[in-house]
Design a protein around this motif. Structure first.
Motif, PDB file in Angstrom:
ATOM      1  N   ILE A   4       0.868  -1.184   0.000  1.00  0.00           N
ATOM      2  CA  ILE A   4       0.000   0.000   0.000  1.00  0.00           C
ATOM      3  C   ILE A   4       0.899   1.226   0.000  1.00  0.00           C
ATOM      4  O   ILE A   4       2.014   1.178   0.550  1.00  0.00           O
ATOM      5  N   ARG A  44       0.294   5.198   1.077  1.00  0.00           N
ATOM      6  CA  ARG A  44      -0.698   6.159   1.589  1.00  0.00           C
ATOM      7  C   ARG A  44      -0.228   7.573   1.237  1.00  0.00           C
ATOM      8  O   ARG A  44       0.569   8.168   1.974  1.00  0.00           O
ATOM      9  N   SER A  59      -9.811  -6.542   0.033  1.00  0.00           N
ATOM     10  CA  SER A  59      -9.668  -5.520   1.083  1.00  0.00           C
ATOM     11  C   SER A  59     -11.011  -4.843   1.322  1.00  0.00           C
ATOM     12  O   SER A  59     -11.933  -4.956   0.501  1.00  0.00           O
ATOM     13  N   MET A  60     -11.108  -4.077   2.434  1.00  0.00           N
ATOM     14  CA  MET A  60     -12.240  -3.149   2.576  1.00  0.00           C
ATOM     15  C   MET A  60     -12.266  -2.205   1.378  1.00  0.00           C
ATOM     16  O   MET A  60     -13.314  -1.729   0.946  1.00  0.00           O
ATOM     17  N   MET A  61     -11.060  -1.919   0.860  1.00  0.00           N
ATOM     18  CA  MET A  61     -10.936  -0.981  -0.263  1.00  0.00           C
ATOM     19  C   MET A  61     -11.338  -1.619  -1.595  1.00  0.00           C
ATOM     20  O   MET A  61     -11.245  -0.980  -2.637  1.00  0.00           O
ATOM     21  N   ARG A  78     -11.065   5.838   0.755  1.00  0.00           N
ATOM     22  CA  ARG A  78     -10.709   6.753   1.853  1.00  0.00           C
ATOM     23  C   ARG A  78      -9.549   7.624   1.399  1.00  0.00           C
ATOM     24  O   ARG A  78      -8.872   7.289   0.410  1.00  0.00           O
ATOM     25  N   VAL A 103      -5.564   6.568  -0.372  1.00  0.00           N
ATOM     26  CA  VAL A 103      -5.292   5.208  -0.855  1.00  0.00           C
ATOM     27  C   VAL A 103      -5.881   4.950  -2.256  1.00  0.00           C
ATOM     28  O   VAL A 103      -6.331   3.848  -2.559  1.00  0.00           O
ATOM     29  N   TYR A 122      -4.348   1.913  -4.159  1.00  0.00           N
ATOM     30  CA  TYR A 122      -4.673   0.653  -3.474  1.00  0.00           C
ATOM     31  C   TYR A 122      -6.148   0.301  -3.697  1.00  0.00           C
ATOM     32  O   TYR A 122      -6.490  -0.851  -4.005  1.00  0.00           O
ATOM     33  N   PRO A 132     -10.180  -8.909   3.985  1.00  0.00           N
ATOM     34  CA  PRO A 132      -9.931  -8.683   5.420  1.00  0.00           C
ATOM     35  C   PRO A 132     -10.324  -7.266   5.811  1.00  0.00           C
ATOM     36  O   PRO A 132     -10.207  -6.333   5.016  1.00  0.00           O
ATOM     37  N   GLY A 133     -10.804  -7.109   7.026  1.00  0.00           N
ATOM     38  CA  GLY A 133     -11.012  -5.760   7.570  1.00  0.00           C
ATOM     39  C   GLY A 133      -9.669  -5.181   7.952  1.00  0.00           C
ATOM     40  O   GLY A 133      -8.656  -5.459   7.309  1.00  0.00           O
ATOM     41  N   TYR A 134      -9.631  -4.393   9.009  1.00  0.00           N
ATOM     42  CA  TYR A 134      -8.350  -3.814   9.447  1.00  0.00           C
ATOM     43  C   TYR A 134      -7.647  -4.819  10.367  1.00  0.00           C
ATOM     44  O   TYR A 134      -8.130  -5.127  11.441  1.00  0.00           O
ATOM     45  N   GLN A 171       1.905  -4.123   7.724  1.00  0.00           N
ATOM     46  CA  GLN A 171       1.363  -3.159   6.748  1.00  0.00           C
ATOM     47  C   GLN A 171       0.570  -2.033   7.423  1.00  0.00           C
ATOM     48  O   GLN A 171       0.550  -0.909   6.958  1.00  0.00           O
ATOM     49  N   THR A 172      -0.117  -2.348   8.522  1.00  0.00           N
ATOM     50  CA  THR A 172      -0.970  -1.341   9.175  1.00  0.00           C
ATOM     51  C   THR A 172      -0.329  -0.771  10.447  1.00  0.00           C
ATOM     52  O   THR A 172      -0.967   0.012  11.157  1.00  0.00           O
ATOM     53  N   LEU A 179      -0.519   2.882  11.274  1.00  0.00           N
ATOM     54  CA  LEU A 179      -1.843   3.400  11.658  1.00  0.00           C
ATOM     55  C   LEU A 179      -2.164   3.106  13.124  1.00  0.00           C
ATOM     56  O   LEU A 179      -3.204   3.522  13.625  1.00  0.00           O
TER      57      LEU A 179
HETATM   58  C1  GCO Z   1      -5.485   1.765   5.011  1.00  0.00           C
HETATM   59  C2  GCO Z   1      -5.223   0.329   5.303  1.00  0.00           C
HETATM   60  C3  GCO Z   1      -6.079  -0.611   4.502  1.00  0.00           C
HETATM   61  C4  GCO Z   1      -6.058  -1.977   5.038  1.00  0.00           C
HETATM   62  C5  GCO Z   1      -6.950  -2.991   4.462  1.00  0.00           C
HETATM   63  C6  GCO Z   1      -8.378  -2.791   4.788  1.00  0.00           C
HETATM   64  O1  GCO Z   1      -4.518   2.527   4.953  1.00  0.00           O
HETATM   65  O2  GCO Z   1      -6.657   2.142   4.904  1.00  0.00           O
HETATM   66  O3  GCO Z   1      -3.902  -0.034   5.218  1.00  0.00           O
HETATM   67  O4  GCO Z   1      -6.405  -0.296   3.279  1.00  0.00           O
HETATM   68  O5  GCO Z   1      -4.771  -2.477   5.088  1.00  0.00           O
HETATM   69  O6  GCO Z   1      -6.701  -3.305   3.127  1.00  0.00           O
HETATM   70  O7  GCO Z   1      -9.118  -3.881   4.393  1.00  0.00           O
END
Ligand code: GCO
Ligand code: NAP
Length: 266
Positions: A99, A101, A147-149, A154, A157, A160, A190-192, A197-198, A201
């Motif tokens: 990803i 950001r 992904s949620m994305m 948002r 991203v 992504y 997957p959710g968060y 990777q996260t 955040l």
């Molecule tokens: C972000 C996150 C995501 C998650 C994930 C959510 O910056 O919003 O990293 O995008 O990793 O993919 O499902």
């Protein structure tokens, strides 16, 4: 009927891309627990050596190779080696992903392409490399890590979200083209999930308080917590096994309820 047998992966060979650590590692561990032989790839010798130790520590005899999912020749070589050493891939998990950001107006086209190349073109290249072997075997399972994305946007991203939305549609298209060959292609969204990777955040603030994004995610998730890589283990075994033989082109969101929820009322 022996229902437990439907979930068994005994005798199957599973290739999980980018499974040196994070979600891929947990999914590989789950598939191994259900009986599959595990093959993974990553891009650096250092990560490969560490991952082999980590798999061995879990009692898993994993086969690891260096291969970049964006490189067609490397992926073709990887699949040839697996066919020679283990007899071909029964299960492919397209997990490798990155990803970036960056607000869209500050993102270069080159940065956008890098994300799409790894997160969308990579799964296309890997699927294309294993499908002929799956057709010969008369069965195959492809699981794309979405992904949620794949559903939501948002700030920061854009690349992504574009790639993961595309991966949802690649999933449906592989199902459409190869369902007749007894290949099931599904996604896990997957959710968060708490992984490297996260990590940015979730970093604590200088005063020790939780990162604002961390608080935002907890409030946005009905389960009231971040997911763990272990939360994805059961869904991965289900989609890799005969138990899901009539499930095709589906995205299984494993998100603690995020997509069902409008958010906390004021
Ligand atoms: C972000 C996150 C995501 C998650 C994930 C959510 O910056 O919003 O990293 O995008 O990793 O993919 O499902
Ligand atoms: P991670 O901790 O950053 O792990 C990503 C893995 O992908 C690493 O092992 C990395 O290995 C590998 N990789 C990256 N680019 C690669 C390439 N070109 N070729 C081969 N391997 C490559 O990420 P994660 O959180 O476990 O995420 C795994 C997947 O789940 C990703 O597709 C991600 O988008 C998706 N996802 C994550 C979350 C989340 O909240 N964490 C939520 C939804 C979806 P090297 O860099 O060492 O090669």
């Amino acid at each position: 009927m022996d229902i437990a047998k439907k979930f068994s992966l005994e005798g199957k060979v599973a290739l999980v891309t980018g499974a040196a650590y994070g979600i891929g590692f947990a999914i590989a561990e789950a598939l191994a627990g259900a009986g599959a032989k595990i093959v993974f790839n990553c891009r650096s010798q250092k990560n490969l050596d560490q991952a082999l130790k980590d798999y061995a520590a879990k009692g898993i005899d994993a086969h690891g190779y260096i291969a970049d999912v964006t490189d067609e020749a490397q992926v073709a070589g990887l699949v040839e080696k697996i066919e020679a050493d283990l007899g071909g891939v029964d299960i492919l998990v397209n997990n490798a992903g990155i990803i970036k950001r960056i607000p869209m107006l500050e993102m270069s086209a080159e940065e956008f392409r890098q994300v799409v190349d790894i997160d969308l073109t990579g799964p296309f290249i890997c699927a294309k490399a294993v499908i002929p072997g799956m057709i010969k075997k008369g069965h195959g399972k492809i699981i794309n890590i979405c992904s949620m994305m794949s559903e939501l946007g948002r700030e920061t991203v854009s690349a992504y979200a574009a790639a993961k939305g595309g991966l949802k549609m690649l999933t449906r298209n592989i199902c459409s083209e190869y369902g007749e060959a007894n290949i099931q292609c599904n996604g896990i969204g997957p959710g968060y999930i708490a992984t490297p990777q996260t990590e940015p955040l979730r970093q604590r603030q200088p005063d020790g308080s939780r990162h604002p994004f961390d608080q935002f995610i907890i409030a946005k998730t009905p389960a009231g917590r971040w997911g763990t890589a272990e939360d994805l283990m059961g869904p991965a075994v289900f989609l890799a096994s005969e138990a899901s033989d009539f499930v095709n082109g589906h995205i299984l969101y494993v998100d603690g309820g995020i997509l069902a929820y409008i958010g906390k009322q004021p």
